[in-house]
Write a protein that holds these residues in place. Structure first.
Motif, short mmCIF file in Angstrom:
data_model
loop_
_atom_site.label_atom_id
_atom_site.label_comp_id
_atom_site.label_asym_id
_atom_site.label_seq_id
_atom_site.Cartn_x
_atom_site.Cartn_y
_atom_site.Cartn_z
N MET A 1 0.84 -1.18 0.00
CA MET A 1 0.00 0.00 0.00
C MET A 1 0.89 1.25 0.00
SD MET A 1 -2.77 1.38 2.79
CE MET A 1 -1.54 1.66 4.02
N THR A 2 0.47 2.24 -0.75
CA THR A 2 1.16 3.52 -0.80
C THR A 2 0.25 4.61 -0.26
OG1 THR A 2 2.34 2.81 -2.79
CG2 THR A 2 2.36 5.17 -2.29
N THR A 3 0.79 5.42 0.63
CA THR A 3 0.06 6.59 1.11
C THR A 3 0.61 7.80 0.37
OG1 THR A 3 -0.28 5.62 3.30
CG2 THR A 3 -0.51 8.02 3.11
N PHE A 4 -0.27 8.49 -0.33
CA PHE A 4 0.08 9.72 -1.01
C PHE A 4 -0.44 10.88 -0.16
CE2 PHE A 4 0.02 6.60 -4.37
CZ PHE A 4 1.14 6.93 -5.12
N TYR A 5 0.43 11.84 0.09
CA TYR A 5 0.02 13.06 0.77
C TYR A 5 -0.18 14.12 -0.31
CZ TYR A 5 1.68 10.56 4.86
OH TYR A 5 1.86 9.63 5.84
N LEU A 6 -1.42 14.35 -0.66
CA LEU A 6 -1.75 15.33 -1.68
C LEU A 6 -1.76 16.70 -1.02
CD1 LEU A 6 -4.78 13.44 -3.30
CD2 LEU A 6 -2.34 13.21 -3.83
N ILE A 7 -0.81 17.54 -1.40
CA ILE A 7 -0.68 18.87 -0.78
C ILE A 7 -0.95 19.93 -1.85
CG2 ILE A 7 0.82 20.49 0.43
CD1 ILE A 7 2.34 18.08 1.56
N ARG A 8 -2.05 20.63 -1.66
CA ARG A 8 -2.35 21.72 -2.57
C ARG A 8 -1.33 22.84 -2.34
NH1 ARG A 8 -7.43 25.86 -2.90
NH2 ARG A 8 -6.86 26.72 -4.94
N HIS A 9 -0.92 23.48 -3.41
CA HIS A 9 0.03 24.59 -3.33
C HIS A 9 -0.46 25.68 -2.37
CE1 HIS A 9 -2.75 26.97 -5.75
NE2 HIS A 9 -2.88 25.90 -6.53
N GLY A 10 0.46 26.49 -1.90
CA GLY A 10 0.10 27.64 -1.07
C GLY A 10 -0.62 28.70 -1.91
N GLU A 11 -1.06 29.75 -1.24
CA GLU A 11 -1.81 30.82 -1.91
C GLU A 11 -0.97 31.46 -3.02
OE1 GLU A 11 -4.26 34.27 0.02
OE2 GLU A 11 -2.16 34.93 -0.24
N PRO A 12 -1.48 31.48 -4.28
CA PRO A 12 -0.73 32.09 -5.38
C PRO A 12 -1.04 33.57 -5.53
CG PRO A 12 -2.57 30.83 -6.25
CD PRO A 12 -2.62 30.70 -4.73
N ASP A 13 -0.13 34.29 -6.17
CA ASP A 13 -0.29 35.72 -6.41
C ASP A 13 -0.94 35.94 -7.78
OD1 ASP A 13 -0.17 38.43 -6.57
OD2 ASP A 13 2.02 38.57 -6.30
N TRP A 14 -2.26 35.77 -7.84
CA TRP A 14 -3.00 35.87 -9.11
C TRP A 14 -2.95 37.27 -9.70
CZ3 TRP A 14 -3.26 31.46 -11.08
CH2 TRP A 14 -3.66 30.32 -10.38
N ASP A 15 -2.66 38.28 -8.90
CA ASP A 15 -2.63 39.66 -9.42
C ASP A 15 -1.60 39.83 -10.54
OD1 ASP A 15 -4.62 40.36 -7.62
OD2 ASP A 15 -3.21 41.18 -6.15
N ILE A 16 -0.57 39.01 -10.52
CA ILE A 16 0.47 39.09 -11.56
C ILE A 16 -0.12 38.84 -12.94
CG2 ILE A 16 2.55 37.94 -12.44
CD1 ILE A 16 3.47 37.71 -9.51
N ASN A 17 -1.12 37.95 -13.03
CA ASN A 17 -1.75 37.68 -14.33
C ASN A 17 -2.31 38.94 -14.96
OD1 ASN A 17 -1.29 34.92 -14.58
ND2 ASN A 17 -3.04 34.42 -13.30
N GLU A 18 -2.98 39.74 -14.17
CA GLU A 18 -3.58 40.96 -14.69
C GLU A 18 -2.52 42.02 -14.97
OE1 GLU A 18 -6.61 40.23 -15.59
OE2 GLU A 18 -6.24 38.40 -14.45
N GLN A 19 -1.53 42.10 -14.09
CA GLN A 19 -0.47 43.08 -14.26
C GLN A 19 0.28 42.88 -15.58
OE1 GLN A 19 2.41 43.00 -11.09
NE2 GLN A 19 3.81 44.36 -12.14
N TYR A 20 0.57 41.62 -15.93
CA TYR A 20 1.34 41.31 -17.13
C TYR A 20 0.48 40.86 -18.31
CZ TYR A 20 5.55 41.86 -14.38
OH TYR A 20 6.56 42.38 -13.60
N LYS A 21 -0.83 40.82 -18.13
CA LYS A 21 -1.76 40.40 -19.19
C LYS A 21 -1.39 39.03 -19.76
CE LYS A 21 -3.81 44.47 -19.23
NZ LYS A 21 -4.43 44.74 -17.97
N LEU A 22 -1.13 38.08 -18.86
CA LEU A 22 -0.71 36.75 -19.27
C LEU A 22 -1.86 35.97 -19.89
CD1 LEU A 22 1.49 35.94 -16.16
CD2 LEU A 22 2.24 36.72 -18.40
N LYS A 23 -1.52 35.11 -20.87
CA LYS A 23 -2.51 34.31 -21.58
C LYS A 23 -2.20 32.83 -21.40
CE LYS A 23 -4.20 35.80 -25.49
NZ LYS A 23 -4.38 36.17 -26.88
N GLY A 24 -3.23 31.99 -21.56
CA GLY A 24 -3.04 30.54 -21.57
C GLY A 24 -2.18 30.04 -20.43
#
Length: 176
Positions: A1-24
């Motif tokens: 048996m394998t135990t996987f510890y699924l760890i969601r990433h920490g809080e991301p800085d989504w504001d950068i997307n709008e600042q740089y107009k990132l696509k895809g």
């Protein structure tokens, strides 16, 4: 048996997307906020993780930064697995606004991640996402304890949970 510890990433800085107009996929380059790094440092102290043998990570910046913090604190190697990436809201890679992302996400939720009969959507289906997640997980069933630094929607293809808080741990057990 394998135990996987699924760890969601920490809080991301989504504001950068709008600042740089990132696509895809450019929208997935954002790093963690200061709070996000603190969240991961706290998570790294969880006693369950001391048994882990390696860290698998999504290739997206927010997950890689999460994995790097865990690696430093737990002294474990990181393996990047491309198929651990987050749900792809637009397989044409052309969306560029939060509004479009919300539209695509709402359509995904409305249809529970399943394309309506006879219709194609721009977003990645739940079964497509699950298949790639399963492929990665199955390659690591020879370990006892594995950390996966990744994403909420991708993790929800493996476990039936609602919203997953940033830097939280979900235990997922698999048998060979």
């Amino acid at each position: 048996m394998t135990t996987f510890y699924l760890i969601r990433h920490g809080e991301p800085d989504w504001d950068i997307n709008e600042q740089y107009k990132l696509k895809g996929h450019g929208r997935d380059l954002v790093p963690l906020t200061h709070l996000g790094t603190q969240q991961v440092h706290v998570t790294s102290k969880d006693k369950r993780l001391k048994h882990a043998q390696l860290i698998l990570s999504s290739p997206y910046t927010r997950a890689l930064q999460t994995a790097a913090i865990l690696s430093k604190e737990l002294r474990l190697e990181i393996t990047i697995e491309f198929d651990l990436r987050e749900w792809q809201p637009d397989l044409t890679f052309s969306y560029d606004t939060v509004e479009q992302l919300m539209e695509l996400g709402s359509d995904y939720d409305l249809h529970n991640g399943i394309y309506p009969a006879g219709q194609k959507r721009f977003w990645e289906s739940k079964s497509m996402m699950k298949a790639r997640m399963d492929g990665v997980i199955n390659r690591y069933l020879n370990y006892e304890y594995v950390i996966i630094a990744g994403h909420g929607m991708a993790f929800r293809t493996q476990v039936d949970v609602g919203d997953i808080p940033h830097a939280s741990i979900i235990e997922y057990k698999m048998w060979e």
